[in-house]
Design a protein around this motif. Structure first.
Motif, PDB file in Angstrom:
ATOM      1  N   ASN A 152      -4.004 -18.762  -6.827  1.00  0.00           N
ATOM      2  CA  ASN A 152      -4.737 -17.511  -6.834  1.00  0.00           C
ATOM      3  C   ASN A 152      -3.787 -16.337  -6.630  1.00  0.00           C
ATOM      4  O   ASN A 152      -2.861 -16.400  -5.847  1.00  0.00           O
ATOM      5  CB  ASN A 152      -5.795 -17.543  -5.726  1.00  0.00           C
ATOM      6  N   GLY A 153      -4.049 -15.242  -7.308  1.00  0.00           N
ATOM      7  CA  GLY A 153      -3.181 -14.075  -7.236  1.00  0.00           C
ATOM      8  C   GLY A 153      -3.353 -13.213  -6.014  1.00  0.00           C
ATOM      9  O   GLY A 153      -2.685 -12.210  -5.881  1.00  0.00           O
ATOM     10  N   LEU A 181      10.288 -10.219  -8.461  1.00  0.00           N
ATOM     11  CA  LEU A 181       8.970 -10.273  -9.086  1.00  0.00           C
ATOM     12  C   LEU A 181       8.334 -11.613  -8.755  1.00  0.00           C
ATOM     13  O   LEU A 181       8.931 -12.660  -8.979  1.00  0.00           O
ATOM     14  CB  LEU A 181       9.124 -10.116 -10.603  1.00  0.00           C
ATOM     15  N   ARG A 182       7.141 -11.568  -8.175  1.00  0.00           N
ATOM     16  CA  ARG A 182       6.377 -12.780  -7.873  1.00  0.00           C
ATOM     17  C   ARG A 182       5.159 -12.792  -8.776  1.00  0.00           C
ATOM     18  O   ARG A 182       4.353 -11.866  -8.746  1.00  0.00           O
ATOM     19  CB  ARG A 182       5.930 -12.812  -6.421  1.00  0.00           C
ATOM     20  N   LEU A 183       5.032 -13.845  -9.566  1.00  0.00           N
ATOM     21  CA  LEU A 183       3.922 -13.975 -10.491  1.00  0.00           C
ATOM     22  C   LEU A 183       3.021 -15.112 -10.037  1.00  0.00           C
ATOM     23  O   LEU A 183       3.506 -16.173  -9.647  1.00  0.00           O
ATOM     24  CB  LEU A 183       4.438 -14.260 -11.907  1.00  0.00           C
ATOM     25  N   SER A 219       0.656 -21.270 -16.075  1.00  0.00           N
ATOM     26  CA  SER A 219       1.714 -21.137 -15.084  1.00  0.00           C
ATOM     27  C   SER A 219       3.005 -21.775 -15.599  1.00  0.00           C
ATOM     28  O   SER A 219       4.093 -21.222 -15.424  1.00  0.00           O
ATOM     29  CB  SER A 219       1.279 -21.789 -13.768  1.00  0.00           C
ATOM     30  N   THR A 220       2.882 -22.900 -16.251  1.00  0.00           N
ATOM     31  CA  THR A 220       4.052 -23.570 -16.829  1.00  0.00           C
ATOM     32  C   THR A 220       4.692 -22.696 -17.899  1.00  0.00           C
ATOM     33  O   THR A 220       5.918 -22.574 -17.977  1.00  0.00           O
ATOM     34  CB  THR A 220       3.656 -24.928 -17.428  1.00  0.00           C
TER      35      THR A 220
END
Length: 80
Positions: free
Chosen positions: A64-65, A34-36, A44-45
């Motif tokens: 950015n996603g 899984l890449r978030l 993000s932290t």
């Protein structure tokens, strides 16, 4: 959302967990990763802290996603 945040009042800032990444983790097969992506550094932290026990299975990137082509698996199978 309530299962992830049972004591929340659902007012702005009262949620502890955002359920979408948790749902993604629950649907992974053993070989999946899984890449978030989260644009805001403070969020993000929080994501990194929430998934720190997952090792290489979950990675969190501040940015950015829009997934760059170089991050797609060799089989070109990905859910974005």
């Amino acid at each position: 959302m309530r299962a992830c945040n049972p004591n929340a009042t659902y007012a702005l800032g009262s949620l502890r967990f955002y359920p979408v990444p948790l749902a993604g983790l629950q649907t992974l097969r053993p070989q999946d990763r899984l890449r978030l992506f989260e644009l805001h550094s403070s969020d993000s932290t929080i994501l990194q802290n929430n998934f720190s026990d997952q090792g290489r299975r979950v990675s969190v990137t501040t940015g950015n996603g829009s997934m760059p082509q170089g991050l797609l698996p060799p089989t070109r199978r990905a859910l974005c």
